[in-house]
Design a protein around this motif. Structure first.
Motif, PDB file in Angstrom:
ATOM      1  N   GLY A  10      13.115  22.105  15.819  1.00 45.94           N
ATOM      2  CA  GLY A  10      14.157  21.582  16.694  1.00 45.94           C
ATOM      3  C   GLY A  10      14.087  20.088  16.905  1.00 45.94           C
ATOM      4  N   LEU A  24      21.697  21.793  16.940  1.00 43.97           N
ATOM      5  CA  LEU A  24      21.178  23.150  17.118  1.00 43.97           C
ATOM      6  C   LEU A  24      21.524  23.987  15.890  1.00 43.97           C
ATOM      7  CD1 LEU A  24      22.161  23.834  20.855  1.00 43.97           C
ATOM      8  CD2 LEU A  24      19.921  23.138  19.954  1.00 43.97           C
ATOM      9  N   HIS A  50      13.182  24.561  23.061  1.00 50.32           N
ATOM     10  CA  HIS A  50      13.523  25.661  22.165  1.00 50.32           C
ATOM     11  C   HIS A  50      12.540  26.814  22.384  1.00 50.32           C
ATOM     12  CE1 HIS A  50      16.199  23.289  19.169  1.00 50.32           C
ATOM     13  NE2 HIS A  50      16.218  22.739  20.370  1.00 50.32           N
ATOM     14  N   HIS A  70      10.990  30.273  16.706  1.00 51.35           N
ATOM     15  CA  HIS A  70      11.678  29.823  17.913  1.00 51.35           C
ATOM     16  C   HIS A  70      13.177  29.992  17.765  1.00 51.35           C
ATOM     17  CE1 HIS A  70       7.758  27.803  18.163  1.00 51.35           C
ATOM     18  NE2 HIS A  70       7.925  27.810  19.470  1.00 51.35           N
ATOM     19  N   ASN A  71      13.840  30.130  18.875  1.00 46.77           N
ATOM     20  CA  ASN A  71      15.298  30.215  18.879  1.00 46.77           C
ATOM     21  C   ASN A  71      15.843  28.797  18.896  1.00 46.77           C
ATOM     22  OD1 ASN A  71      17.993  30.653  19.242  1.00 46.77           O
ATOM     23  ND2 ASN A  71      17.788  31.982  21.032  1.00 46.77           N
ATOM     24  N   ASN A  72      16.196  28.311  17.731  1.00 44.27           N
ATOM     25  CA  ASN A  72      16.667  26.935  17.605  1.00 44.27           C
ATOM     26  C   ASN A  72      18.167  26.797  17.817  1.00 44.27           C
ATOM     27  OD1 ASN A  72      14.116  25.661  16.895  1.00 44.27           O
ATOM     28  ND2 ASN A  72      14.265  26.772  14.960  1.00 44.27           N
ATOM     29  N   SER A  86      19.122  25.328  23.626  1.00 40.29           N
ATOM     30  CA  SER A  86      18.238  24.339  24.238  1.00 40.29           C
ATOM     31  C   SER A  86      18.199  24.624  25.731  1.00 40.29           C
ATOM     32  CB  SER A  86      18.749  22.918  23.971  1.00 40.29           C
ATOM     33  OG  SER A  86      17.925  21.958  24.604  1.00 40.29           O
TER      34      SER A  86
END
Length: 604
Positions: free
Chosen positions: A199, A272, A485, A499-501, A504
């Motif tokens: 991220g 993102l 992130h 990670h969930n990019n 945010s």
């Protein structure tokens, strides 16, 4: 009569990565018996009527041959420049000379095809940026055109390094009928992570402005959203203080029509993860790849280069004949790219000429162990891995035992924006000298308990091999994470946090959080007396040419925050920050590569 085996095969030396147990039919391997003829500026027509200008290199006097397609937006003409291999320290080094060793393969009975893609060089049409969906469809048409030509026997492969490698799986997923194999020498599975590792934004992709000779550029965002939406996105992006303070970015975001550095405009408009990045990401289409794939990368000290090939090999959706090799480091890089010529030849001879070279008899993984030799493995991470935690301790120490005490004051450093300071502050943690050599081969992750006094920040981490004299050698060891992130625990595996990019989530200032940061995998033996050092910082500018203004944006590397930020790093019993390392306690002798001896052979 007799010759050395290498001489008989037309090689200067036998490659160090060939194993005598698996390499076979060397007498049938393609040999350099043809002269090379270049046919320049051949025009072909795509399905929508757009014409591409192409250079074709053919073996003189050969009948119809297999063809190798080398595709990138770097321009066809430069790929055939005759000036020898050039290392990075040369003033003439050009990283876009990545099509490979044309003469090597053409002299051995392959046709080499290098087009100018749509909107590049002399070709017609609009260039929408690297790896765009239109480009992927165009490659399908070019492969089928190649297969229909009189100089081609209908068997087509793809070849090349970096851009030329990354595009290959995206093209293979389109399933052109006459594509028979690919060999990406350098590969990216997740293109968002390539540009925003963890991220964290960087200026890496700004290089495409000078590398891609576009005659009609246009951002892909215009095609995706239309002009009105893109105008709004450009205005909105300038509200980010990290972007607005940067004059390089402001120029791009305030130019209309948006034909100034179109690809980096696309990059800036998509901080993102989302559809824009997924359209360019191999991990979205693995199940569509049916042809044999040989994935290769080098152990690189920067960027996210080595992790992707291992994640691709472990993905069950990539259900095709496949192999993986890490057979070199970036320290010996020369272009045009020739480092893997012999391995490539075995692969292409196998799948394009039907010669059983033994390459599919080898175990799945062939890996160069830094400070040691080359060996095979059957899985990744290795089944015999002993996961070891190396704990951050007070006084900048790294120790194998954890801190017994709680409530200890944290370490800390302050990020100073480059708008007010040239300082790059950091923390370092170092082991004692190793009493015995240790091998670490596999993925690495850092568990870091930290707080920041802002709502977001960059974490940049590096690992070094420290020699007894105190000098540092970078490992293939770079990791990054944007604090906002979140970790996806369900998708994460040991050594490979996910990670969930696509979101945010602002961090609560002062709150202590555990951040799990991927560090590029490695394979290295740390000698006795050496030490490991962990470096934690907020930005890592390229030190090259730092006294000059030319190309400053490229030296920026990570896009720095414009907020003065206080970092606190916790490493007590309540907050055990540590590096998770893949120690390999032993290796069966049969896994080590057994080189072929360069002996005399008889020939007719």
């Amino acid at each position: 009569m007799s010759k050395l085996l290498s001489e008989y095969l037309g090689l200067d030396v036998l490659p160090h990565y060939w194993d005598k147990r698996y390499t076979k039919n060397l007498d049938k391997l393609s040999k350099p018996i043809y002269k090379v003829q270049k046919i320049e500026d051949v025009w072909l027509t795509l399905r929508d009527g757009t014409r591409l200008c192409t250079d074709i290199y053919v073996p003189v006097g050969a009948k119809a041959c297999p063809a190798l397609l080398a595709w990138s937006a770097y321009g066809k003409t430069i790929q055939g420049i005759k000036r020898g291999a050039i290392p990075p320290e040369s003033l003439l080094f050009d990283h876009s000379l990545e099509a490979g060793d044309i003469d090597y393969f053409v002299s051995r009975g392959y046709v080499y095809v290098i087009p100018d893609p749509r909107g590049i060089g002399k070709s017609e049409g609009v260039f929408y940026g690297v790896y765009n969906p239109q480009e992927q469809e165009d490659i399908y048409d070019v492969i089928e055109w190649i297969a229909a030509q009189s100089w081609c026997d209908s068997n087509v492969g793809m070849i090349g390094y970096s851009y030329f490698g990354i595009i290959q799986i995206l093209a293979a997923a389109k399933q052109p009928p006459h594509l028979k194999c690919i060999m990406p020498c350098s590969f990216v599975d997740d293109y968002y992570q390539h540009g925003y590792y963890g991220g964290v934004g960087s200026t890496y992709m700004s290089i495409y402005w000078e590398l891609c000779p576009s005659n009609k550029p246009m951002p892909w965002s215009i095609k995706m959203y239309g002009e009105e939406k893109v105008r709004q996105m450009m205005t909105e992006r300038l509200k980010d203080p990290d972007i607005a303070v940067n004059s390089y970015f402001t120029k791009i975001l305030t130019t209309w029509p948006p034909t100034y550095h179109t690809f980096f405009l696309d990059y800036l408009l998509h901080p993102l993860d989302g559809e824009y990045w997924r359209q360019r990401s191999a991990n979205q289409i693995y199940e569509k790849v049916k042809v044999p794939v040989y994935l290769h990368c080098a152990w690189s000290p920067m960027g996210r280069w080595s992790a992707p090939i291992f994640s691709a090999m472990n993905d069950k959706r990539l259900n095709c004949p496949k192999r993986l090799g890490v057979l070199e480091g970036y320290d010996g890089l020369e272009l045009p790219y020739r480092a893997l010529n012999e391995e490539c030849l075995r692969w292409y001879d196998m799948w394009l000429k039907g010669i059983d070279t033994g390459i599919m008899d080898e175990p799945l993984y062939k890996i160069s162990i830094i400070n040691s030799s080359v060996r095979y493995e059957h899985e990744w991470p290795l089944a015999r891995t002993q996961w070891k935690k190396l704990y951050l301790r007070s006084f900048g120490r790294l120790r194998w035992d954890s801190e017994p005490d709680s409530n200890l004051p944290p370490d800390g450093f302050t990020h100073l924006p480059p708008s007010v300071s040239t300082e790059v502050n950091k923390l370092t943690y170092r082991t004692s000298p190793f009493p015995h050599q240790k091998e670490f081969t596999g993925p690495i992750e850092l568990h870091l308990f930290a707080s920041i006094d802002t709502t977001d920040a960059n974490f940049i981490v590096n690992l070094y091999d420290v020699l007894p004299d105190g000098s540092r050698m970078p490992l293939p060891r770079y990791g990054a994470l944007r604090a906002s992130h979140p970790l996806n625990v369900e998708k994460s595996t040991i050594g490979s946090p996910v990670h969930n990019n696509s979101v945010s989530i602002p961090v609560k200032p002062g709150e202590i959080n555990e951040y799990v940061i991927e560090i590029n995998p490695t394979a290295i033996v740390i000698p006795q007396g050496h030490m490991l050092e962990l470096e934690i910082t907020s930005m890592c500018p390229n030190e090259c040419h730092k006294e000059t203004w030319i190309g400053k944006v490229g030296n920026m590397n990570v896009i720095p925050s414009n907020a003065t930020t206080s970092y606190k790093i916790y490493r007590d019993s309540d907050h055990p920050s540590y590096i998770l390392l893949p120690e390999i306690p032993y290796t069966p002798s049969d896994l080590w590569l057994q080189p072929i001896e360069d002996t005399l052979v008889d020939y007719l």
